[in-house]
Write a protein that holds these residues in place. Structure first.
Motif, PDB file in Angstrom:
ATOM      1  N   GLY A  63       0.940  -1.216  -0.001  1.00 44.68           N
ATOM      2  CA  GLY A  63       0.042  -0.017  -0.122  1.00 44.68           C
ATOM      3  C   GLY A  63       0.793   1.169   0.041  1.00 44.68           C
ATOM      4  N   LYS A  64       2.007   1.191   0.629  1.00 40.08           N
ATOM      5  CA  LYS A  64       2.833   2.507   1.161  1.00 40.08           C
ATOM      6  C   LYS A  64       4.342   2.294   0.318  1.00 40.08           C
ATOM      7  CE  LYS A  64       0.207   3.348   5.129  1.00 40.08           C
ATOM      8  NZ  LYS A  64       0.710   3.616   6.468  1.00 40.08           N
ATOM      9  N   GLU A  65       4.802   1.130   0.232  1.00 43.16           N
ATOM     10  CA  GLU A  65       6.033   1.083   0.258  1.00 43.16           C
ATOM     11  C   GLU A  65       6.828   0.747  -1.235  1.00 43.16           C
ATOM     12  OE1 GLU A  65       7.303  -1.187   3.552  1.00 43.16           O
ATOM     13  OE2 GLU A  65       6.388   0.237   4.977  1.00 43.16           O
ATOM     14  N   MET A  66       6.035   0.335  -2.323  1.00 42.23           N
ATOM     15  CA  MET A  66       6.526  -0.297  -3.127  1.00 42.23           C
ATOM     16  C   MET A  66       6.979   0.689  -4.325  1.00 42.23           C
ATOM     17  SD  MET A  66       4.860  -4.056  -4.092  1.00 42.23           S
ATOM     18  CE  MET A  66       3.464  -3.256  -5.048  1.00 42.23           C
ATOM     19  N   TYR A  67       8.220   0.415  -5.028  1.00 38.66           N
ATOM     20  CA  TYR A  67       8.616   1.111  -5.977  1.00 38.66           C
ATOM     21  C   TYR A  67       7.852   0.809  -7.405  1.00 38.66           C
ATOM     22  CZ  TYR A  67      12.020   4.132  -3.826  1.00 38.66           C
ATOM     23  OH  TYR A  67      12.635   5.013  -3.063  1.00 38.66           O
ATOM     24  N   THR A  68       6.710   1.350  -7.755  1.00 36.32           N
ATOM     25  CA  THR A  68       5.959   0.825  -8.923  1.00 36.32           C
ATOM     26  C   THR A  68       5.936   1.985  -9.949  1.00 36.32           C
ATOM     27  OG1 THR A  68       4.781  -0.612  -7.610  1.00 36.32           O
ATOM     28  CG2 THR A  68       3.713   0.103  -9.650  1.00 36.32           C
ATOM     29  N   PHE A  69       6.029   1.529 -11.338  1.00 35.51           N
ATOM     30  CA  PHE A  69       6.284   2.334 -12.499  1.00 35.51           C
ATOM     31  C   PHE A  69       5.609   1.396 -13.763  1.00 35.51           C
ATOM     32  CE2 PHE A  69      10.196   0.014 -12.007  1.00 35.51           C
ATOM     33  CZ  PHE A  69      10.565  -0.117 -13.335  1.00 35.51           C
ATOM     34  N   LEU A  70       4.972   2.506 -14.748  1.00 37.69           N
ATOM     35  CA  LEU A  70       4.850   1.937 -15.915  1.00 37.69           C
ATOM     36  C   LEU A  70       5.896   1.838 -16.878  1.00 37.69           C
ATOM     37  CD1 LEU A  70       1.201   3.338 -16.749  1.00 37.69           C
ATOM     38  CD2 LEU A  70       1.843   1.140 -15.779  1.00 37.69           C
ATOM     39  N   ASP A  71       6.212   0.540 -17.575  1.00 39.12           N
ATOM     40  CA  ASP A  71       7.262   0.720 -18.488  1.00 39.12           C
ATOM     41  C   ASP A  71       6.978   1.101 -19.875  1.00 39.12           C
ATOM     42  OD1 ASP A  71       5.971  -1.435 -19.658  1.00 39.12           O
ATOM     43  OD2 ASP A  71       7.838  -2.984 -19.264  1.00 39.12           O
ATOM     44  N   ARG A  72       7.982   1.066 -20.744  1.00 41.47           N
ATOM     45  CA  ARG A  72       7.238   1.580 -22.150  1.00 41.47           C
ATOM     46  C   ARG A  72       6.570   0.948 -22.807  1.00 41.47           C
ATOM     47  NH1 ARG A  72      13.165   3.883 -24.684  1.00 41.47           N
ATOM     48  NH2 ARG A  72      13.609   5.424 -22.922  1.00 41.47           N
ATOM     49  N   GLY A  73       6.006  -0.338 -22.145  1.00 40.28           N
ATOM     50  CA  GLY A  73       5.040  -1.049 -22.764  1.00 40.28           C
ATOM     51  C   GLY A  73       3.554  -0.927 -21.934  1.00 40.28           C
ATOM     52  N   ASP A  74       3.668  -0.059 -21.188  1.00 38.25           N
ATOM     53  CA  ASP A  74       2.572   0.212 -20.319  1.00 38.25           C
ATOM     54  C   ASP A  74       2.241  -0.965 -19.354  1.00 38.25           C
ATOM     55  OD1 ASP A  74       1.981   2.603 -20.751  1.00 38.25           O
ATOM     56  OD2 ASP A  74       0.492   2.327 -22.339  1.00 38.25           O
ATOM     57  N   ARG A  75       3.280  -1.570 -19.055  1.00 37.75           N
ATOM     58  CA  ARG A  75       2.983  -2.808 -18.082  1.00 37.75           C
ATOM     59  C   ARG A  75       3.490  -2.049 -16.693  1.00 37.75           C
ATOM     60  NH1 ARG A  75       5.672  -5.665 -22.660  1.00 37.75           N
ATOM     61  NH2 ARG A  75       7.627  -4.326 -22.075  1.00 37.75           N
ATOM     62  N   SER A  76       2.559  -2.651 -15.632  1.00 40.49           N
ATOM     63  CA  SER A  76       3.034  -2.204 -14.223  1.00 40.49           C
ATOM     64  C   SER A  76       4.058  -3.068 -13.734  1.00 40.49           C
ATOM     65  CB  SER A  76       1.741  -2.290 -13.414  1.00 40.49           C
ATOM     66  OG  SER A  76       2.065  -1.772 -11.994  1.00 40.49           O
ATOM     67  N   ILE A  77       5.141  -2.308 -13.319  1.00 39.51           N
ATOM     68  CA  ILE A  77       6.414  -3.373 -12.879  1.00 39.51           C
ATOM     69  C   ILE A  77       6.926  -2.699 -11.485  1.00 39.51           C
ATOM     70  CG2 ILE A  77       8.699  -3.457 -13.591  1.00 39.51           C
ATOM     71  CD1 ILE A  77       6.911  -4.644 -15.679  1.00 39.51           C
ATOM     72  N   THR A  78       7.416  -3.405 -10.867  1.00 34.97           N
ATOM     73  CA  THR A  78       7.627  -2.913  -9.400  1.00 34.97           C
ATOM     74  C   THR A  78       9.144  -3.579  -9.059  1.00 34.97           C
ATOM     75  OG1 THR A  78       5.290  -2.986  -8.622  1.00 34.97           O
ATOM     76  CG2 THR A  78       7.154  -3.472  -6.884  1.00 34.97           C
ATOM     77  N   LEU A  79       9.927  -2.672  -8.584  1.00 35.84           N
ATOM     78  CA  LEU A  79      11.316  -3.287  -7.883  1.00 35.84           C
ATOM     79  C   LEU A  79      10.823  -3.967  -6.735  1.00 35.84           C
ATOM     80  CD1 LEU A  79      13.316   0.054  -8.102  1.00 35.84           C
ATOM     81  CD2 LEU A  79      13.371  -1.682  -9.864  1.00 35.84           C
ATOM     82  N   ARG A  80      11.610  -5.359  -6.678  1.00 39.89           N
ATOM     83  CA  ARG A  80      11.281  -6.094  -5.552  1.00 39.89           C
ATOM     84  C   ARG A  80      11.422  -5.466  -4.314  1.00 39.89           C
ATOM     85  NH1 ARG A  80      16.334 -10.244  -6.689  1.00 39.89           N
ATOM     86  NH2 ARG A  80      17.845  -9.135  -5.617  1.00 39.89           N
ATOM     87  N   PRO A  81      10.364  -5.671  -3.355  1.00 34.71           N
ATOM     88  CA  PRO A  81      10.369  -5.042  -1.927  1.00 34.71           C
ATOM     89  C   PRO A  81      10.999  -6.270  -0.882  1.00 34.71           C
ATOM     90  CG  PRO A  81       7.983  -5.729  -2.487  1.00 34.71           C
ATOM     91  CD  PRO A  81       8.778  -6.056  -3.745  1.00 34.71           C
ATOM     92  N   GLU A  82      10.926  -7.684  -1.587  1.00 36.71           N
ATOM     93  CA  GLU A  82      11.435  -8.827  -0.624  1.00 36.71           C
ATOM     94  C   GLU A  82      11.650  -9.785  -1.707  1.00 36.71           C
ATOM     95  OE1 GLU A  82       8.943 -11.578   0.347  1.00 36.71           O
ATOM     96  OE2 GLU A  82       8.134 -11.146  -1.877  1.00 36.71           O
ATOM     97  N   GLY A  83      11.976 -10.854  -1.096  1.00 38.11           N
ATOM     98  CA  GLY A  83      12.657 -11.812  -1.998  1.00 38.11           C
ATOM     99  C   GLY A  83      11.861 -13.163  -2.269  1.00 38.11           C
ATOM    100  N   THR A  84      10.884 -13.463  -1.478  1.00 35.37           N
ATOM    101  CA  THR A  84      10.147 -14.630  -1.446  1.00 35.37           C
ATOM    102  C   THR A  84       9.286 -14.874  -2.621  1.00 35.37           C
ATOM    103  OG1 THR A  84      10.084 -14.876   0.918  1.00 35.37           O
ATOM    104  CG2 THR A  84       8.696 -16.210   0.094  1.00 35.37           C
ATOM    105  N   ALA A  85       8.439 -13.660  -2.788  1.00 35.65           N
ATOM    106  CA  ALA A  85       7.662 -13.801  -3.908  1.00 35.65           C
ATOM    107  C   ALA A  85       8.313 -14.201  -5.127  1.00 35.65           C
ATOM    108  CB  ALA A  85       6.789 -12.679  -4.094  1.00 35.65           C
ATOM    109  N   GLY A  86       9.411 -13.709  -5.730  1.00 40.36           N
ATOM    110  CA  GLY A  86      10.251 -13.846  -6.734  1.00 40.36           C
ATOM    111  C   GLY A  86      10.763 -15.176  -6.718  1.00 40.36           C
TER     112      GLY A  86
END
Length: 437
Positions: A63-86
């Protein structure tokens, strides 16, 4: 334009500090390797949906802490905030579950969260983590705890405390969630603003609030340990017994809930008192439903992560900088000597020696001063005379004993040289040249 500086919440890790990082990484790599854990490397950024589904949209991280952005293909991308999900996404996508048995994986690398920077907590931070996928056995819970404990103790942390709790299964957690809401609702107006917001979205996180009044209210909140099913209680009791069998002391902490929605059953933190104030250096737990939640087969799992920045701060305060031994420092003066020094240094490196070549071109006096500061065991000196004779002057830095020998002899005496250097590294002295040349 002004000078460009590192962004707030990021920092450079300079060579003086890197030696601590290398010590931590080497220690973890060795201990994990001996326990049959295999390293996995996943991308630094992923589809945003991975973290929204895996971590939970109601969490502070999403909700508050993720680095999320749209890339040039309009996909929502997030820099990983933790390792388990990946790691879980990779486990599913690459069919690691099809290999059967238990997968023991570990990772290290940077994570990203938009938080207020403070000592030991940056917006780009680093973790070492483990994930054990495919086992519901309480022994897996205890194995990962024991390995984390082993790593931290081997690094020199002495006053460690293990806090453990059980979050039960999904049904236990849901029942407890409602009991917590029922207890806290009459106090809603007395809770801090964040806790009021969490009351219906993520009430378990209120137990982790740092607000004094909220902490006071939470003291008499129902305990999750009273809401465990018989199966959940049996699992947790077995974990506690196995910890006792291994001689690992622990404290029950019913308020320990961890910050991510995927946790089930065992949750734990390892806390260090070595700074005089408590600092959590490792946290983790079981997440039996996450693999299925992300589209994979029903797969029980457990893991942990160690925050490296906080651990490095501890080590810097507790220990001297780890020593880095340099075998030889090469000093040279004159065009022919400098060319031979370059060749000699490279040949010694190929033979397994660590060698620093002085590239300053300055006078011998200044080069010798740098050799003294380098921490090298030996100094190799080449001037016009040595260049003409294809020789080199070898000087042991502790005894100041020195002798001129041929470059060919030096390169052929590798076994004797290594013994001499090993003697220094173990005892701080060299045994002298007379037996070598």
């Amino acid at each position: 334009m002004g000078t460009i500086q590192a962004l707030r919440g990021t920092r450079d890790i300079l060579p003086e500090e890197v030696v601590y990082w290398q010590k931590v990484e080497a220690t973890a790599r060795e201990i994990l390797g001996k326990a049959a854990y295999q390293e996995i490397r996943t991308p630094i950024f992923e589809e945003t949906g991975l973290f929204e589904r895996g971590i939970g949209e109601a969490t502070d991280v999403v909700g508050k802490e993720m680095y999320t952005f749209l890339d040039r293909g309009d996909r929502s991308i997030t820099l990983r905030p933790e390792g388990t999900a990946g790691v879980v996404r990779s486990f599913i996508e690459n069919g690691l579950f099809a290999q059967g048995g238990v997968q023991r994986l570990w990772y290290t690398g940077p994570m990203f969260r938009y938080e207020r920077p403070q000592a030991g907590r940056q917006r780009q931070f680093h973790q070492i983590g483990v994930e054990v996928l495919g086992s519901s056995d309480p022994r897996a819970d205890v194995e990962v705890i024991a390995i984390a404990n082993n790593i931290l103790q081997t690094l020199g942390l002495k006053t460690l405390r293990l806090d453990v709790n059980s979050l039960g299964n999904a049904e236990d957690r849901q029942q407890y969630r409602q009991a917590l809401i029922d207890y806290l609702t009459p106090y809603k107006n007395e809770l801090d603003a964040d806790s009021q917001d969490r009351l219906t979205r993520n009430p378990l996180r209120i137990l982790d609030s740092k607000d004094e009044r909220t902490k006071e209210i939470s003291l008499n909140a129902p305990s999750i340990l009273d809401h465990l099913s018989s199966d959940s209680k049996r699992h947790f009791d077995r974990v506690l017994q196995l910890l006792t069998d291994l001689g690992i002391s622990y404290e029950l902490n019913p308020r320990l809930v961890r910050g991510l929605d995927y946790y089930t059953h065992t949750a734990f933190e390892i806390i260090s008192d070595d700074l005089g104030a408590q600092a959590t250096v490792c946290g983790g737990g079981r997440y039996d439903g996450l693999v299925a939640q992300l589209g994979g087969p029903d797969t029980p799992a457990i893991g942990w992560a160690i925050g490296l920045e906080r651990l490095i701060i501890l080590l810097q305060k507790l220990q001297e900088k780890p020593r880095q031994f340099l075998d030889f420092y090469v000093v040279s003066r004159g065009e022919k000597a400098e060319a031979q020094a370059l060749i000699l240094g490279q040949k010694l490196r190929q033979l397994g020696f660590s060698v620093e070549l002085d590239l300053s071109g300055s006078a011998f006096k200044k080069q010798f001063a740098r050799a003294d500061k380098s921490g090298a065991v030996g100094c190799l000196i080449l001037g016009d005379e040595e260049a003409e004779n294809q020789s080199v002057n070898l000087k042991w830095m502790t005894t100041k004993e020195q002798q001129t020998i041929s470059q060919v002899d030096l390169l052929q005496k590798t076994e004797q040289l290594r013994k001499e250097i090993d003697s220094y590294q173990h005892s701080g002295v060299t045994s002298g040249l007379s037996r070598l040349f």
